[in-house]
Enzyme design. Structure first.
Site, PDB file in Angstrom:
ATOM      1  CG  MET A  63      -1.915  -1.219   1.192  1.00 24.57           C
ATOM      2  SD  MET A  63      -3.416  -0.837   1.862  1.00 24.57           S
ATOM      3  CE  MET A  63      -2.965  -0.806   3.577  1.00 24.57           C
TER       4      MET A  63
ATOM      5  CG  HIS B 273       8.482   0.329   5.810  1.00 23.39           C
ATOM      6  ND1 HIS B 273       8.794  -0.813   5.850  1.00 23.39           N
ATOM      7  CD2 HIS B 273       7.206   0.684   6.071  1.00 23.39           C
ATOM      8  CE1 HIS B 273       7.795  -1.570   6.240  1.00 23.39           C
ATOM      9  NE2 HIS B 273       6.799  -0.740   6.311  1.00 23.39           N
TER      10      HIS B 273
ATOM     11  CG  HIS C  11       6.866  -2.138   2.151  1.00 21.91           C
ATOM     12  ND1 HIS C  11       6.730  -0.802   3.072  1.00 21.91           N
ATOM     13  CD2 HIS C  11       5.623  -2.530   2.477  1.00 21.91           C
ATOM     14  CE1 HIS C  11       5.607  -0.689   3.232  1.00 21.91           C
ATOM     15  NE2 HIS C  11       4.851  -1.714   3.074  1.00 21.91           N
TER      16      HIS C  11
ATOM     17  CD  GLN D 119      -5.948  -3.557   2.600  1.00 21.86           C
ATOM     18  OE1 GLN D 119      -5.992  -4.153   1.505  1.00 21.86           O
ATOM     19  NE2 GLN D 119      -5.015  -3.894   3.570  1.00 21.86           N
TER      20      GLN D 119
ATOM     21  CE  LYS E 115       3.835  -4.206  11.334  1.00 22.41           C
ATOM     22  NZ  LYS E 115       2.815  -3.898  10.416  1.00 22.41           N
ATOM     23  CG  ASP E 116       0.603  -7.181   7.712  1.00 15.42           C
ATOM     24  OD1 ASP E 116      -0.027  -6.471   8.316  1.00 15.42           O
ATOM     25  OD2 ASP E 116       1.706  -6.594   7.270  1.00 15.42           O
TER      26      ASP E 116
ATOM     27  CD  GLN F 239      -1.969  -8.559   4.620  1.00 16.93           C
ATOM     28  OE1 GLN F 239      -2.799  -7.778   4.557  1.00 16.93           O
ATOM     29  NE2 GLN F 239      -1.005  -8.286   4.008  1.00 16.93           N
TER      30      GLN F 239
ATOM     31  NE  ARG G  22      -1.993   0.656   9.867  1.00 17.60           N
ATOM     32  CZ  ARG G  22      -3.298   1.078   9.586  1.00 17.60           C
ATOM     33  NH1 ARG G  22      -3.760   1.981  10.506  1.00 17.60           N
ATOM     34  NH2 ARG G  22      -3.972   0.565   8.959  1.00 17.60           N
TER      35      ARG G  22
HETATM   36  P1  AMP Z   1       1.663  -2.923   3.466  1.00 19.61           P
HETATM   37  O1  AMP Z   1       2.243  -1.971   2.580  1.00 19.61           O
HETATM   38  O2  AMP Z   1       1.458  -2.535   4.984  1.00 19.61           O
HETATM   39  O3  AMP Z   1       0.084  -3.565   2.950  1.00 19.61           O
HETATM   40  O4  AMP Z   1       2.574  -4.185   3.441  1.00 19.61           O
HETATM   41  C1  AMP Z   1       2.635  -4.674   2.170  1.00 19.61           C
HETATM   42  C2  AMP Z   1       3.712  -6.030   2.357  1.00 19.61           C
HETATM   43  O5  AMP Z   1       4.841  -5.654   3.172  1.00 19.61           O
HETATM   44  C3  AMP Z   1       2.770  -6.953   3.165  1.00 19.61           C
HETATM   45  O6  AMP Z   1       3.035  -8.255   2.755  1.00 19.61           O
HETATM   46  C4  AMP Z   1       3.410  -6.710   4.576  1.00 19.61           C
HETATM   47  O7  AMP Z   1       3.518  -7.945   5.412  1.00 19.61           O
HETATM   48  C5  AMP Z   1       4.845  -6.402   4.275  1.00 19.61           C
HETATM   49  N1  AMP Z   1       5.504  -5.589   5.553  1.00 19.61           N
HETATM   50  C6  AMP Z   1       5.038  -4.533   6.126  1.00 19.61           C
HETATM   51  N2  AMP Z   1       5.937  -4.388   7.231  1.00 19.61           N
HETATM   52  C7  AMP Z   1       6.962  -4.996   6.852  1.00 19.61           C
HETATM   53  C8  AMP Z   1       7.904  -5.233   8.031  1.00 19.61           C
HETATM   54  N3  AMP Z   1       8.202  -4.561   9.050  1.00 19.61           N
HETATM   55  N4  AMP Z   1       8.808  -6.161   7.557  1.00 19.61           N
HETATM   56  C9  AMP Z   1       8.721  -7.203   6.427  1.00 19.61           C
HETATM   57  N5  AMP Z   1       7.533  -7.126   5.749  1.00 19.61           N
HETATM   58  C10 AMP Z   1       6.710  -6.009   5.732  1.00 19.61           C
END
Ligand code: AMP
Length: 281
Positions: free
Chosen positions: A29, A33, A36, A60, A149-150, A153, A189
């Site tokens: 999304m 960082h 990702h 979502q 982390k998720d 999910q 966040r």
């Molecule tokens: P998001 O942009 O938060 O939807 O995350 C996109 C992907 O990056 C998802 O598969 C998350 O689980 C993964 N992700 C987010 N934060 C981290 C983190 N700190 N370490 C590893 N993967 C992450």
């Protein structure tokens, strides 16, 4: 790095590639960082082409204010992806991905969609599955990279992929959580937190580690560990704790207080920002 907003142009580009055996896909999304980027790095090692999507998926979010406040940083995302040598970034519009007449699916996810995140964010996982399914349909990747982390999910998407039985088959690759030097899980966040709150937020992983150690190294009682853990999170600057739960291999919440859990997961709010984290026993 190729940048696409348009589905047909992306598909034409992918169709024109020769000698491509495997496509790795990293859905995000945005507001990227190091966490990702670790997924991009993992995909680059294992695939001929790596595609990252950047899309803040409205369906979502069960809370409109949370959707509006979600950090967006497209220019910086593109720069980070270029530096990481990602091959393709796909940044679709809401209308392109989900036109007005789009037929959303209702995935039969079972009880997992009603517990933990699912309980506090009704409809969240159906929204996640719909967007990931839509991307898979468009991109037809061979491997999908998700962050632990998720954790819930990851489990939900595994279930969705089982249900859809994609051809060619799609492999899920689960990647370790990236953390800052204090142990706080990196999250888009976190950008909304003050320095003080960022320091306090480390209590989430510290409490998860403490609970894990207690379970592994002593006689334990999950109900008193639960009380102690919630207490310590609240004493360290968090306004509220949605859950601090012990679950088994099948992601069922443990009710027998002497059973060894497989995972511990928590969600708590500080400075009006809801953070999640987990630990594997
Ligand atoms: P998001 O942009 O938060 O939807 O995350 C996109 C992907 O990056 C998802 O598969 C998350 O689980 C993964 N992700 C987010 N934060 C981290 C983190 N700190 N370490 C590893 N993967 C992450």
């Amino acid at each position: 790095m190729e940048i696409f907003n348009n589905i047909i142009q992306l598909q034409d580009f992918l169709g024109s590639l020769k000698d491509i055996n495997s496509i790795g896909f990293v859905p995000t999304m945005g507001s990227l960082h190091t966490g990702h980027l670790s997924l991009i790095e993992a995909s680059k090692k294992e695939n001929d082409i790596t595609i990252c999507s950047v899309f803040v998926n409205k369906i979502q979010f069960n809370n409109e204010a949370d959707f509006i406040k979600y950090p967006r940083n497209e220019e910086q995302d593109i720069e980070l992806l270029k530096a990481a040598e990602c091959d393709v970034v796909f940044i679709p519009t809401q209308e392109a991905l989900f036109p007005e007449n789009y037929c959303y699916e209702n995935f039969n996810l079972g009880e997992i969609e009603n517990v933990l995140e699912g309980l506090y964010r009704p409809g969240h996982f159906q929204g996640v599955c719909n967007v990931v399914h839509r991307f898979i349909d468009i991109i037809q990747p061979n491997k999908l990279y998700l962050g632990l982390k998720d954790l819930q999910q990851c489990k939900v998407i595994e279930k969705m992929i089982q249900l859809k039985n994609y051809k060619p088959s799609l492999e899920i690759v689960l990647c370790e959580t990236s953390r800052n030097s204090s142990g706080l899980a990196l999250s888009s966040r976190n950008k909304r937190l003050s320095k003080n709150a960022l320091n306090h937020a480390v209590i989430l992983i510290d409490t998860l580690k403490f609970a894990k150690n207690q379970i592994l190294n002593s006689t334990f009682d999950l109900s008193s560990l639960y009380k102690k853990s919630i207490d310590s999170i609240l004493k360290n600057g968090f306004e509220s704790v949605d859950y601090f739960e012990f679950v088994d291999e099948d992601f069922e919440i443990i009710t027998n207080h002497s059973q060894v859990p497989k995972y511990i997961l928590t969600a708590a709010t500080i400075e009006d920002v809801r953070l999640i984290d987990n630990i594997i026993i």
